[in-house]
Every structure is written in structure tokens, then in C-alpha cells.
Design an enzyme around this catalytic site. Structure first.
Site, mmCIF file in Angstrom:
data_model
loop_
_atom_site.group_PDB
_atom_site.id
_atom_site.type_symbol
_atom_site.label_atom_id
_atom_site.label_comp_id
_atom_site.label_asym_id
_atom_site.label_seq_id
_atom_site.Cartn_x
_atom_site.Cartn_y
_atom_site.Cartn_z
ATOM 1 N N GLU A 76 1.338 -0.452 -5.119
ATOM 2 C CA GLU A 76 0.341 0.590 -5.325
ATOM 3 C C GLU A 76 1.090 1.917 -5.379
ATOM 4 O O GLU A 76 1.396 2.523 -4.368
ATOM 5 C CB GLU A 76 -0.681 0.644 -4.188
ATOM 6 C CG GLU A 76 -1.832 1.593 -4.550
ATOM 7 C CD GLU A 76 -2.374 2.448 -3.397
ATOM 8 O OE1 GLU A 76 -3.456 3.028 -3.568
ATOM 9 O OE2 GLU A 76 -1.731 2.564 -2.351
ATOM 10 N N ASP A 136 0.828 -1.197 0.000
ATOM 11 C CA ASP A 136 0.000 0.000 0.000
ATOM 12 C C ASP A 136 0.868 1.254 0.000
ATOM 13 O O ASP A 136 1.887 1.313 0.701
ATOM 14 C CB ASP A 136 -0.847 -0.038 1.295
ATOM 15 C CG ASP A 136 -1.788 1.129 1.405
ATOM 16 O OD1 ASP A 136 -2.639 1.282 0.519
ATOM 17 O OD2 ASP A 136 -1.681 1.895 2.378
HETATM 18 C C1 GLC Z 1 -4.290 3.271 -0.227
HETATM 19 C C2 GLC Z 1 -5.560 2.453 -0.099
HETATM 20 C C3 GLC Z 1 -6.663 3.316 0.462
HETATM 21 C C4 GLC Z 1 -6.230 3.846 1.811
HETATM 22 C C5 GLC Z 1 -4.896 4.589 1.693
HETATM 23 C C6 GLC Z 1 -4.321 4.888 3.039
HETATM 24 O O1 GLC Z 1 -4.421 4.274 -1.163
HETATM 25 O O2 GLC Z 1 -5.894 1.895 -1.338
HETATM 26 O O3 GLC Z 1 -7.866 2.605 0.557
HETATM 27 O O4 GLC Z 1 -7.199 4.733 2.310
HETATM 28 O O5 GLC Z 1 -3.930 3.791 1.036
HETATM 29 O O6 GLC Z 1 -3.877 3.692 3.632
#
Ligand code: GLC
Length: 552
Positions: free
Chosen positions: A245, A203
Site C-alpha cells: 500500500e 500497510d
Molecule cells: C492505511 C489503511 C487505513 C489506516 C491507515 C493507518 O492507509 O488503509 O485504513 O487508517 O493505514 O494505519
């Protein structure tokens, strides 16, 4: 997908789900691991190869589990560590891999590490977070959750200092300059990998380090740390994967593959919104243009392609023009927007249009990269823009027309979220059981497309791409090629029918075979090959070489 191939992820179809939203086995209104285990056969039958689990760890759930308060335990409403192990066993016995979210940039402010840190300046945990006496540092870092946060610094009265956070102010960032933090995250990874987990969706990867005078994203230190994690995977857990991500512009997103020594996979964030822009403009250029910017990538890495996920459809890394087009076309009501994005599910985004749904999936399954589907989109689930934050796209999976959409036997008021009852998307009519019975349902169509993709998985999974031009801007065409095998894919993005010609003479005497029905088209000759395409329609054509009687 070959389950034992270390490069399995290159041929895999991924399916993102939240254990909370999938199936409730004990009638408490919340989905759980035993429930998910009961639904594995559904996933097998759908044809997916790998489940991506959204965060299921101990958490106060102020950001749906992305605010972790204990990395080593499972939120008890979802089940136990033993249930989790059972899920891995049951999935693996069906040749389904499982990856999980690794939220490593920040923790919940309820995490004991933060609680210890804030209470005592001299505590061992103080330096696990990023503190400051004022808000003057790292001014060039943007704010991500612009609808709720005014600053990346929040004053903590107990600590008597400001702490740094890139997301919600209840999510303090970990201090990656501290070697103890870097080691702890490795420990967390080993803990879950030792149970047999197949990898992590990491993440918020761009934000681990902060440096003055930069935007604090994609820093060399961040890349260096992920390279360390990759080394650990290669050495101790070969065959497991790291998926990034990193919502970034093409060059920065691509950098996360390193030299095959960083991430195995990264989400193709640059492509996703441009698919929708291309549809809105009825013009193939945004797709071709961005694809040319995100390729090539190292041989043993892959993009993860997706249409929607659990977040808003993000529009942070697009031009102002592109964002305007997106808002005008897909988010006419203010409630449909969140931060810089659109909080809607796939079907409502495209106003329930079946042709566009099929076209989008035909792109998802044939563009280079591994498709990542979002639970419920395969049946065309709707959303609820009146639920706060991103909850409108996280409602219970619709299994049948029974009470609570067959998701749970709890009282309806007890569900973690209401089910979708808007007449256009009502669960009584959009659900797995009903769609399984109707041969021409979205669900059965998606199943069929996955089967076709499997048949041509080498070509569509690992093949190269080459674009073809007809002079008609709304028609996108490319050949996917792997070894001697070719699939010609052609899409009409326009809202009207189109007739186009392509110079395909390099494939003279090949027979285009329509891939879904295996029906032969006339062989290709010297002259341009002629297609008529209905509005928002497509063909995948396997190009059977002359003299080939293998029956493909
Ligand atoms: C990422 C996740 C999202 C979350 C953010 C903070 O972007 O996909 O859902 O709110 O991280 O952890």
C-alpha cells in the site's frame, strides 16, 4: 488461477473484506471467523481467488484495527487462532488463497511496547519509538489525516517527550532504525506465515524511516528493509506474496517492485482516481496517460487494480485540477469528503448507474494488473455518510432481506454498525439472496464477467497492452495480447452514443468474437472497422485468427 504456481497472483482476482463486517455466526452483532468460513462457498461461487483480510488482531479499535495492541493474537470477538487456522484450511481446500494486513509502520498507543517505552526513558522499549524534546524535526513530512491531526508529533506527558506518528496521534510510529524492531516484524510475519497465510498487504509502506531534510517517504532505507523482507519470503516461504500500500506518484509507486526483489504487487493508486476523472471528463486521456506512466514494470510483478476500498477514495496524489473535478462530480456534499478524499462506496459514487457500473468493472477486469474488489460492491451496496470517519463504507454485508440484512441474528441495536436502510440502497432489495435469484442482477453480471475473465485469464492477466485511437476522445480502446492471442477492448466513456472507426487491418481476416456471449462479428478487412457504442457501453472482443476452429 493455478493455485500451485508461484506467480498465482498475476492471474488472481482478489476480494477485500473485513471479518467484522462479513457474517456474524454467534449473534453478538460482530462478524467473526466461523461466520466467514460459512460464507466461503459464496466467494468461491463469485469466482474470486484470494481474500485480503483487513486487520483482525488485538486492538482498541480506534482505527478499525489498524491500531494493533498485540500482533500475535486475534481480537476475541472475531474468534480464536484456531478459527483462523480453520479458515486457512477451508479456504485452501476451495483453492482460495488468503492474505492479511500487516500494519508495520505503527502500533496502538495501548500496545505494551509503547506503554513500557513511555513510562521509562531507560526501558528496553524506549528506542522502539521515535522521540523528541520538541517538534522541530522532520518538518518536511506532510500530515496525512489532515481533518484530525495538526502535527506528526504528539506530546506524551508520561514520557515527558514528543513521539512521532504519521497517522492518528494514538498510533505511534515504530523506530525502524532500531534493528530489534526490524527483527520483531519478521517474527510477526513468520508467525502468521507458518500457519499457512499466503502473504501480506503491507500497510502504509512509504513511511517506515525518517530522515532530516526529506519528506520521510520512500527513503532508500525503507526500500532496503522491504528487500530484506522479500529475501526472507523467497528463502523461507516461496509462493507467498507482499502487496504494497504505497499511495504515491507513478515513479515512486513503481519503485516498490524493485528489481523483482521487493514487492510482488502494489496497488495501482495512480490509476484509480484517474479512471473516475476520465469518466467525469468523458475523455480516455487520463487513463492512457497514467497507464503509460505506470508501465512497464518487472515481468514477475503486478499491479493490483481497484475501484474502491475500505478507505476514502484518496485524492492526495492527483493535481489540484483533478481533485476539483473529482469533488465536483462525486462529492457534492461536504459530508462525502474526508481528509483529501471521498468517503463513498462505488454504487453511490456513480449514482447507481448500471451502465457505468458495468463499464467500470469491464475496465477493472481488463486493464493490466490483478483486480481487487471490495466486499459488497459486487451487489451494489450503498453507504452511510452520516457515520463518522470511514465507517460509512464498512457497514454489514447484505446477505438477504431478513433481520439485519441476514448478517446477524443479534438485536439491531447490538450491531457494530447499522445496516443500510436508505430506500435507494435498502438491504431488502440489495442483498445476495435476492440478487442470486435474479438472472440480470449486478451480482450475476459480475459473476459472469469473472467467468469470462477466467476464460481469457492469460491474455487479460498477463498480456501486454497497446492502445488504439479513433480520433474520438471519449472512446478508450486497447488490445491485450499474450503470445498469439488478442482481445480488443473498447469503451465509450461518454454519456451519449458514439460511432467510431479503428484501423485494425493488422488483424485482417480475424473474426472479433464478443467475449461475453461468444457471438461473432464480421471479420476484419482492409478498411477501418466500424463500431457503434451506446452511452457508457463496452465490448471485449476476442480476435479469432483465420482458420482457427477451436471454438473460442
Ligand atoms: C492505511 C489503511 C487505513 C489506516 C491507515 C493507518 O492507509 O488503509 O485504513 O487508517 O493505514 O494505519
Amino acid at each position: 488461477m493455478d493455485f500451485d504456481d508461484p506467480l498465482w497472483f498475476r492471474d488472481a482476482i482478489f476480494y477485500e473484506l473485513h471479518v467484522k463486517s462479513f457474517y456474524d455466526s454467534n449473534a453478538d452483532g460482530v462478524g467473526d471467523f466461523p461466520g466467514l468460513i460459512q460464507k466461503l462457498d459464496y466467494l468461491k461461487n463469485l469466482g474470486i481467488d484470494c481474500i485480503w483480510l483487513l486487520p483482525f488482531y488485538e486492538s482498541p479499535l480506534k482505527d478499525d484495527g489498524y491500531d494493533i495492541s498485540d500482533y500475535y493474537s486475534i481480537l476475541s470477538v472475531y474468534g480464536t487462532v484456531d478459527d483462523f487456522k480453520k479458515l486457512l484450511d477451508e479456504a485452501h481446500s476451495r483453492k482460495i488463497k488468503v492474505i492479511a494486513d500487516l500494519v508495520l509502520n505503527h502500533v496502538s498507543d495501548q500496545h505494551p511496547w509503547f506503554q513500557e517505552a513511555r513510562k521509562d526513558k531507560n526501558s528496553k522499549k524506549r528506542n522502539w519509538f521515535v522521540w523528541s524534546d520538541d517538534q522541530s524535526r522532520y518538518k518536511d513530512a506532510r500530515i496525512i489525516f489532515i481533518d484530525t491531526e495538526r502535527s506528526n508529533w504528539t506530546f506524551d506527558p508520561v514520557a515527558g517527550q514528543y513521539f512521532w506518528h504519521r497517522f492518528y496521534s494514538h498510533q505511534p510510529d515504530l523506530n525502524y532504525d532500531n534493528p530489534e524492531v526490524r527483527e520483531e516484524i519478521k517474527k510477526v510475519m513468520r508467525y502468521w506465515l507458518d500457519m499457512g497465510l499466503d502473504g501480506f498487504r503491507c500497510d502504509a509502506v512509504p513511511y517506515l524511516f525518517e530522515r532530516e531534510g526529506t519528506n520521510c517517504e520512500n527513503l532508500p532505507e525503507t526500500h532496503a528493509y522491504f528487500k530484506e523482507l522479500r529475501k526472507m519470503i523467497d528463502r523461507e516461504y516461496p509462493g507467498r506474496i507482499l502487496l504494497a500500500e504505497a499511495n504515491q506518484w507513478p515513479t515512486d509507486a513503481k519503485a516498490y517492485f524493485g528489481n523483482e526483489d521487493e514487492f510482488h504487487m502494489a496497488f495501482n493508486f495512480p490509476l484509480m482516481p484517474r479512471i473516475f476523472v476520465a469518466l467525469a471528463k468523458q475523455d480516455a486521456f487520463p487513463i492512457i496517460n497514467i497507464m503509460q506512466q505506470v508501465t512497464p514494470i518487472p515481468e514477475n510483478c503486478d499491479w493490483g487494480i481497484f475501484l474502491r476500498n475500505h478507505d476514502e477514495l484518496t485524492l492526495e496524489m492527483v493535481t489540484d485540477d483533478e481533485r476539483d473535478i473529482m469533488y465536483n462530480e462525486y462529492a457534492k456534499l461536504p459530508k462525502m469528503r474526508l481528509n483529501l478524499g471521498i468517503r463513498r462506496r462505488l454504487s453511490p459514487l456513480i449514482e447507481g448507474d448500471r451502465y457505468t457500473f458495468e463499464l467500470l468493472h469491464a475496465l477493472l477486469f481488463s486493464l493490466p494488473g490483478s483486480p481487487i474488489m471490495y466486499y459488497g460492491d459486487e451487489i451494489g451496496m450503498g453507504d452511510n455518510i452520516y457515520l463518522g470517519d470511514r465507517n460509512g463504507v464498512r457497514t454489514p454485508m447484505q446477505w438477504s432481506y431478513d433481520r439485519n440484512a441476514g448478517f446477524s441474528a443479534a438485536d439491531p441495536e447490538q450491531l457494530y454498525s447499522p445496516v443500510i436502510i436508505n430506500p435507494n440502497y435498502h438491504y431488502e432489495f440489495i442483498n445476495v439472496e435476492g440478487e442470486s435469484r435474479m438472472p440480470n442482477s449486478l451480482l450475476n453480471w459480475v459473476r459472469k464477467m469473472i467467468l469470462v475473465r477466467r476464460k481469457y485469464s492469460a491474455i487479460l492477466g498477463r498480456g501486454k497492452i497497446r492502445y488504439f485511437y479513433s480520433g474520438e476522445k471519449s472512446v478508450l480502446a486497447y488490445v491485450r495480447n499474450y503470445g498469439n492471442e488478442n482481445v480488443f477492448c473498447i469503451f465509450n466513456l461518454a454519456r451519449v452514443p458514439k460511432a467510431v472507426m479503428f484501423d485494425l487491418h493488422e488483424f485482417k481476416d480475424y473474426t472479433p468474437v464478443e467475449a461475453i456471449t461468444d457471438s461473432d462479428f464480421p471479420p476484419i478487412g482492409e478498411l477501418p472497422y466500424f463500431f457503434t457504442l451506446n452511452s457508457r457501453s463496452f465490448f471485449w472482443l476476442y480476435l479469432r485468427p483465420p482458420g482457427d476452429n477451436t471454438g473460442k
